[in-house]
Design a protein around this motif. Structure first.
Motif, short mmCIF file in Angstrom:
data_model
loop_
_atom_site.label_atom_id
_atom_site.label_comp_id
_atom_site.label_asym_id
_atom_site.label_seq_id
_atom_site.Cartn_x
_atom_site.Cartn_y
_atom_site.Cartn_z
N ASN A 175 0.79 -1.23 0.00
CA ASN A 175 0.00 0.00 0.00
C ASN A 175 0.82 1.29 0.00
N THR A 226 -1.55 10.60 6.77
CA THR A 226 -2.75 9.86 6.38
C THR A 226 -2.47 8.36 6.31
N PHE A 227 -1.33 8.01 5.67
CA PHE A 227 -0.95 6.59 5.58
C PHE A 227 -0.73 6.00 6.97
N SER A 228 -0.07 6.75 7.84
CA SER A 228 0.20 6.28 9.21
C SER A 228 -1.08 6.07 9.99
N SER A 229 -2.04 6.95 9.78
CA SER A 229 -3.34 6.81 10.45
C SER A 229 -4.05 5.54 10.01
N VAL A 230 -4.01 5.25 8.71
CA VAL A 230 -4.60 4.02 8.19
C VAL A 230 -3.90 2.81 8.79
N LEU A 231 -2.58 2.88 8.88
CA LEU A 231 -1.78 1.76 9.39
C LEU A 231 -2.10 1.47 10.86
N THR A 232 -2.20 2.52 11.68
CA THR A 232 -2.47 2.31 13.12
C THR A 232 -3.91 1.87 13.38
N LYS A 233 -4.82 2.24 12.49
CA LYS A 233 -6.22 1.77 12.64
C LYS A 233 -6.33 0.29 12.29
N LYS A 234 -5.58 -0.13 11.30
CA LYS A 234 -5.63 -1.54 10.90
C LYS A 234 -4.86 -2.40 11.90
#
Length: 468
Positions: A175, A226-234
């Motif tokens: 991703n 934004t990418f880091s936020s997606v990563l920590t949510k997953k």
């Protein structure tokens, strides 16, 4: 006369300190990789030196009784755990023999039983994956360098690290849209993915090492956030993500500047002692537990379970109520582990972030009997020597845990004047043997040595040496 590229037949005798196997051909030592003691093989002569030969394995004629199938599917490509091809208990015997041979000049040393690892899989709690990308499809590659190269082996499953780390790196690989680093062209953004994992809490912090300076990062900061936020949510066990800036073409993995993107820049880890009497007890009342806050830049043992066993061996060597010098003490790992047997712990460390962690960790573990010094270790040791009482050693025991290169000669000579006994925790038998000779010249005898397996199925050997 033997020539390069000639095919020879060899019987493998043993493993040597470098991790290669040893054989002999026409009276000359032959070193070869990927073999197992007891193998009868055919090998190609790669290099002929005056005193030895390097050869490459071509065919196994008769396999050793100790040869086994490696459990990692990328064993031949990666080269990291280069001894998965032999039975574990036999490998421990080989490591024990290496230790004894390395210290054969020390006649009176007691070799204590070698400490085996309990966990042979998923033990690695610090991961540093190099990153690149394919030429045509621009697909991201992440893994370790192939042995003796800077070619990235794309590793989707590594059995010595927790499975969750495989899942996280695979998600990033699929991703990440900002490009991977191409070393030959010195182009591309992402150089390394670093993950520090807590064996205790199962939390982790992640660092993206990028091929840019801080000023450039302003252009893509929001995209990375934004990418880091997606990563920590997953992956909710990621407690923090950072970006490190390293635009230099260098073998050094990280640069000098790091920016916190989301969450925390530290984790907590625990070590456990069967011989502890500290204020913190685990669920098992016979086991003491020690808690450590570890910042992103601070050193901590990669295999916490094995570290606990080694430090317990060290604790056996410490007399009760001892005044201990924790030289090169880092985040207080060993000092805190020994604090319940100490009258006082004096920690010396030159890394500021480690010293800050050490101070926090002593408080975290309810330790009262400590003092921490930040600065050049040799200078501090010299200052101790000036203030030491005449005709009396300042410390009952000095504990050292230096890097692979070993200790500084002058520092060892000063420490020998400060302490009655010395415990030297080493990750390199060769530099330990060198430093043991320095201590011998300073009047210290090596009394005992205990090997330990911190990194199963590799040639690395940890050990604890006791001098008095």
């Amino acid at each position: 006369m033997l020539k390069q590229d000639e095919i020879i037949e060899l019987t493998i005798e043993k493993i040597v300190n470098t991790g290669s196997c040893l054989s002999h051909y026409e009276g000359k030592a032959v070193f070869i990789d990927n073999a197992v003691p007891g193998d009868i093989i055919r090998a190609r002569v790669l290099k002929i030196n005056k005193n030895f030969i390097r050869a490459g394995l071509i065919e196994i004629i008769t396999p050793s009784q100790y040869r086994v199938k490696p459990f990692c599917p990328l064993y031949n490509a990666c080269g990291g755990c280069n001894m998965q091809n032999m039975e574990y208990n036999f490998l421990i015997q080989q490591k024990e023999n290496i230790l004894k041979e390395t210290f054969r000049e020390f006649k009176d040393v007691e070799f204590k039983p070698f400490i085996k690892a309990d966990n042979l899989r998923e033990y690695r709690c610090k991961v540093q994956n190099a990153v690149s990308e394919t030429k045509v499809s621009k697909r991201l590659l992440a893994g370790y360098y192939k042995e003796n190269t800077h070619e990235v082996v794309n590793i989707k499953y590594c059995p010595i690290q927790p499975k969750i780390i495989d899942e996280i790196i695979n998600f990033i690989r699929e991703n990440w849209k900002f490009g991977g680093y191409i070393e030959k062209k010195d182009k591309g953004l992402l150089k390394h993915i670093l993950i520090r994992y807590s064996n205790y809490s199962k939390k982790m912090i992640l660092t993206f090492v990028v091929n840019k300076d801080f000023e450039y990062f302003n252009k893509i900061e929001e995209d990375i956030k934004t990418f880091s936020s997606v990563l920590t949510k997953k992956f909710t066990d990621i407690s923090g993500i950072m970006v490190n800036f390293n635009p230099r073409k260098t073998n050094k993995i990280t640069g000098d500047t790091t920016k916190l993107i989301i969450g925390d820049d530290f984790i907590y880890e625990k070590l456990y002692s069967k011989n502890g009497i500290c204020n913190n007890k685990s669920a098992n009342e016979n086991i003491a537990e020690y808690t450590y806050k570890i910042s992103k830049d601070s050193f901590f043992q990669t295999n916490p379970d094995a570290a606990s066993k080694i430090f317990d061996a060290v604790k056996h060597l410490i007399p009760d109520n001892a005044n201990i010098l924790d030289a090169y003490g880092g985040v207080g790992t060993i000092g805190i582990f020994l604090s319940d047997k100490a009258r006082k712990i004096t920690l010396v460390e030159e890394c500021e972030s480690a010293v800050n962690d050490a101070k926090n960790n002593f408080k975290l573990n309810n330790c009262k009997n400590y003092e921490v010094f930040l600065g050049d270790a040799k200078k501090i040791f010299k200052d101790f020597l000036k203030s030491a009482p005449k005709n009396k050693k300042m410390f009952d025991c000095a504990v050292l845990d230096p890097p692979r290169k070993g200790s500084d000669k002058e520092a060892l000579e000063i420490i020998s004047k400060l302490a009655t006994t010395i415990i030297y925790v080493s990750c390199n038998p060769a530099t330990l043997a060198r430093d043991a000779k320095i201590l011998k010249e300073a009047g210290f005898n090596l009394k005992s040595l205990q090997g330990a397996d911190m990194f199963p199925f590799t040639h690395h050997i940890e050990s604890a040496a006791y001098f008095e």
